[in-house]
Design a protein around this motif. Structure first.
Motif, PDB file in Angstrom:
ATOM      1  N   MET A  22      66.517  13.571 -55.274  1.00 38.09           N
ATOM      2  CA  MET A  22      65.380  14.484 -55.315  1.00 38.09           C
ATOM      3  C   MET A  22      65.831  15.806 -54.722  1.00 38.09           C
ATOM      4  O   MET A  22      66.525  15.825 -53.694  1.00 38.09           O
ATOM      5  N   GLY A  23      65.468  16.930 -55.370  1.00 38.69           N
ATOM      6  CA  GLY A  23      65.961  18.238 -54.947  1.00 38.69           C
ATOM      7  C   GLY A  23      64.883  19.095 -54.309  1.00 38.69           C
ATOM      8  O   GLY A  23      63.691  18.952 -54.600  1.00 38.69           O
ATOM      9  N   PHE A  24      65.331  20.019 -53.430  1.00 38.34           N
ATOM     10  CA  PHE A  24      64.391  20.874 -52.709  1.00 38.34           C
ATOM     11  C   PHE A  24      64.987  22.262 -52.486  1.00 38.34           C
ATOM     12  O   PHE A  24      66.186  22.415 -52.262  1.00 38.34           O
ATOM     13  N   ARG A  25      64.115  23.261 -52.532  1.00 37.49           N
ATOM     14  CA  ARG A  25      64.379  24.571 -51.963  1.00 37.49           C
ATOM     15  C   ARG A  25      63.211  24.887 -51.032  1.00 37.49           C
ATOM     16  O   ARG A  25      62.063  24.559 -51.335  1.00 37.49           O
ATOM     17  N   PHE A  26      63.508  25.525 -49.896  1.00 36.18           N
ATOM     18  CA  PHE A  26      62.499  25.768 -48.875  1.00 36.18           C
ATOM     19  C   PHE A  26      62.312  27.259 -48.626  1.00 36.18           C
ATOM     20  O   PHE A  26      63.254  28.050 -48.726  1.00 36.18           O
ATOM     21  N   ARG A  27      61.079  27.614 -48.267  1.00 37.13           N
ATOM     22  CA  ARG A  27      60.780  28.930 -47.727  1.00 37.13           C
ATOM     23  C   ARG A  27      59.870  28.730 -46.521  1.00 37.13           C
ATOM     24  O   ARG A  27      59.210  27.693 -46.390  1.00 37.13           O
ATOM     25  N   PHE A  28      59.836  29.734 -45.630  1.00 36.74           N
ATOM     26  CA  PHE A  28      59.028  29.638 -44.415  1.00 36.74           C
ATOM     27  C   PHE A  28      58.303  30.955 -44.200  1.00 36.74           C
ATOM     28  O   PHE A  28      58.896  32.035 -44.319  1.00 36.74           O
ATOM     29  N   SER A  29      57.018  30.865 -43.896  1.00 38.52           N
ATOM     30  CA  SER A  29      56.261  32.077 -43.562  1.00 38.52           C
ATOM     31  C   SER A  29      55.099  31.689 -42.668  1.00 38.52           C
ATOM     32  O   SER A  29      54.632  30.543 -42.673  1.00 38.52           O
ATOM     33  N   THR A  30      54.614  32.656 -41.892  1.00 38.42           N
ATOM     34  CA  THR A  30      53.464  32.423 -41.041  1.00 38.42           C
ATOM     35  C   THR A  30      52.836  33.750 -40.637  1.00 38.42           C
ATOM     36  O   THR A  30      53.508  34.775 -40.567  1.00 38.42           O
ATOM     37  N   THR A  31      51.532  33.701 -40.394  1.00 34.31           N
ATOM     38  CA  THR A  31      50.821  34.868 -39.876  1.00 34.31           C
ATOM     39  C   THR A  31      50.603  34.753 -38.367  1.00 34.31           C
ATOM     40  O   THR A  31      49.946  35.614 -37.781  1.00 34.31           O
ATOM     41  N   PHE A  32      51.158  33.731 -37.733  1.00 30.85           N
ATOM     42  CA  PHE A  32      50.974  33.523 -36.303  1.00 30.85           C
ATOM     43  C   PHE A  32      51.537  34.713 -35.527  1.00 30.85           C
ATOM     44  O   PHE A  32      52.692  35.114 -35.718  1.00 30.85           O
ATOM     45  N   GLY A  68      61.250  34.134 -46.029  1.00 23.94           N
ATOM     46  CA  GLY A  68      60.102  34.090 -46.925  1.00 23.94           C
ATOM     47  C   GLY A  68      60.464  33.886 -48.376  1.00 23.94           C
ATOM     48  O   GLY A  68      59.581  33.597 -49.194  1.00 23.94           O
ATOM     49  N   ALA A  69      61.737  34.045 -48.729  1.00 24.35           N
ATOM     50  CA  ALA A  69      62.208  33.753 -50.074  1.00 24.35           C
ATOM     51  C   ALA A  69      62.809  32.356 -50.100  1.00 24.35           C
ATOM     52  O   ALA A  69      63.336  31.877 -49.087  1.00 24.35           O
ATOM     53  N   PHE A  70      62.745  31.682 -51.241  1.00 26.37           N
ATOM     54  CA  PHE A  70      63.285  30.340 -51.330  1.00 26.37           C
ATOM     55  C   PHE A  70      64.799  30.361 -51.140  1.00 26.37           C
ATOM     56  O   PHE A  70      65.508  31.183 -51.722  1.00 26.37           O
ATOM     57  N   GLY A  71      65.294  29.418 -50.316  1.00 22.58           N
ATOM     58  CA  GLY A  71      66.702  29.379 -49.953  1.00 22.58           C
ATOM     59  C   GLY A  71      67.527  28.491 -50.861  1.00 22.58           C
ATOM     60  O   GLY A  71      67.164  28.200 -52.004  1.00 22.58           O
ATOM     61  N   ASP A  72      68.664  28.038 -50.340  1.00 22.77           N
ATOM     62  CA  ASP A  72      69.623  27.249 -51.109  1.00 22.77           C
ATOM     63  C   ASP A  72      69.025  25.909 -51.527  1.00 22.77           C
ATOM     64  O   ASP A  72      68.161  25.340 -50.851  1.00 22.77           O
ATOM     65  N   PHE A  73      69.530  25.402 -52.622  1.00 22.97           N
ATOM     66  CA  PHE A  73      69.079  24.127 -53.175  1.00 22.97           C
ATOM     67  C   PHE A  73      69.844  22.981 -52.517  1.00 22.97           C
ATOM     68  O   PHE A  73      71.063  23.049 -52.335  1.00 22.97           O
ATOM     69  N   ILE A  74      69.105  21.916 -52.156  1.00 21.88           N
ATOM     70  CA  ILE A  74      69.745  20.723 -51.618  1.00 21.88           C
ATOM     71  C   ILE A  74      69.205  19.499 -52.349  1.00 21.88           C
ATOM     72  O   ILE A  74      68.092  19.514 -52.891  1.00 21.88           O
ATOM     73  N   GLU A  75      70.011  18.437 -52.372  1.00 26.44           N
ATOM     74  CA  GLU A  75      69.597  17.166 -52.945  1.00 26.44           C
ATOM     75  C   GLU A  75      69.609  16.094 -51.869  1.00 26.44           C
ATOM     76  O   GLU A  75      70.522  16.046 -51.039  1.00 26.44           O
ATOM     77  N   LEU A  76      68.602  15.238 -51.887  1.00 27.34           N
ATOM     78  CA  LEU A  76      68.510  14.123 -50.954  1.00 27.34           C
ATOM     79  C   LEU A  76      68.540  12.812 -51.726  1.00 27.34           C
ATOM     80  O   LEU A  76      67.965  12.704 -52.810  1.00 27.34           O
ATOM     81  N   THR A  77      69.217  11.817 -51.154  1.00 25.78           N
ATOM     82  CA  THR A  77      69.339  10.513 -51.798  1.00 25.78           C
ATOM     83  C   THR A  77      68.101   9.672 -51.523  1.00 25.78           C
ATOM     84  O   THR A  77      67.345   9.953 -50.589  1.00 25.78           O
ATOM     85  N   PRO A  78      67.866   8.626 -52.317  1.00 19.41           N
ATOM     86  CA  PRO A  78      66.683   7.782 -52.106  1.00 19.41           C
ATOM     87  C   PRO A  78      66.664   7.168 -50.712  1.00 19.41           C
ATOM     88  O   PRO A  78      67.704   6.864 -50.123  1.00 19.41           O
ATOM     89  N   LEU A  79      65.462   6.987 -50.193  1.00 19.12           N
ATOM     90  CA  LEU A  79      65.274   6.433 -48.862  1.00 19.12           C
ATOM     91  C   LEU A  79      65.214   4.909 -48.899  1.00 19.12           C
ATOM     92  O   LEU A  79      64.817   4.306 -49.905  1.00 19.12           O
TER      93      LEU A  79
END
Length: 258
Positions: free
Chosen positions: A126-136, A169-180
């Protein structure tokens, strides 16, 4: 288990002034192309669509989706904030292909138009790209590191997997994770980039629960979807919009960019 909280605002884009076969810049003689925009806004801002200093439409002023228009190569389309007239993005239309579609998202601070849903190389993953943002208000203002963990939810044994560094705030590098394994889950921790500190200038408005238990589950084994990819937008959970509580808001935005 910490519950995830989802908040997504999707506003379709309407350029009602333009008909499908209408060339909006007839002064040029180049072969026209069909230019389309699809937008996802994660803030309360209204964006105006500008061409030749004219407002073609607003996002999110109306309910119907933008169906496209004919423009000439080299024409420039701007997206600007209605409140202060600030241009947040300018698109220059290319000569080809004939059908062009620009997809973007805007969170009130960052506008990104290079969002792609990357396919996994192994159909079991399963693949993911992440971004992070907050108004805190006490967020320190820079990138964050996201440490991924494999957690046994029966024994609570934790196995560190990897750290994704310098997420913005922009989506970063792509990663893949193996089944749990059964009864396992992927968790994450969020740190100020390059440290193992929470990414805040002060903890005065961070609850004790958020400080003592900053772990966040984001994919248990039963929700692992082989062969898929997600675009995850992560924000600290805010109580009354002013205080950081335990957990994070996690939104999968991949549907809007497929």
């Amino acid at each position: 288990m910490i519950k995830l909280r989802y908040i997504i605002f999707l506003f379709p884009l309407l350029l009602s002034a333009c008909k499908k076969e209408q060339l909006l810049n007839p002064e040029k003689t180049a072969s026209p192309v069909s230019f389309n925009i699809k937008g996802l806004v994660l803030s309360t801002d209204t964006l105006e669509v500008i061409f030749n200093n004219k407002v073609l439409g607003e996002l999110p002023a109306k309910k119907d989706a933008f169906s496209g228009g004919l423009f000439n190569p080299g024409d420039k389309i701007q997206l600007r904030k209605k409140t202060d007239g600030k241009v947040v993005k300018e698109f220059e239309i290319a000569a080809k292909p004939f059908n062009q579609l620009k997809k973007f998202f805007y969170d009130g601070t960052t506008l990104s138009d290079n969002v792609t849903v990357t396919p996994v190389s192994n159909p079991d993953n399963m693949g993911f790209r992440f971004r992070f943002s907050t108004t805190f208000k006490d967020f320190y203002g820079g990138p964050v590191d996201l440490a991924l963990l494999d957690v046994d939810e029966i024994t609570y044994d934790i196995v560190p997997l990897t750290t994704i560094k310098n997420i913005t705030g922009a989506f970063g590098d792509f990663i893949e994770l193996t089944p749990l394994k059964p009864d396992h889950a992927y968790y994450f921790l969020v740190y100020k980039a390059g440290t193992e500190d929470l990414p805040y200038t002060s903890l005065e408005n961070v609850t004790e629960e958020a400080q003592s238990n900053p772990y966040q589950v984001f994919i248990p084994s039963v929700n692992f979807k082989k062969g898929t990819s997600q675009l995850l937008s992560i924000s600290p959970f805010l109580l009354d919009g002013t205080k950081v509580g335990q957990g994070y808001d996690i939104n999968d935005l991949s549907t809007f960019f497929k």
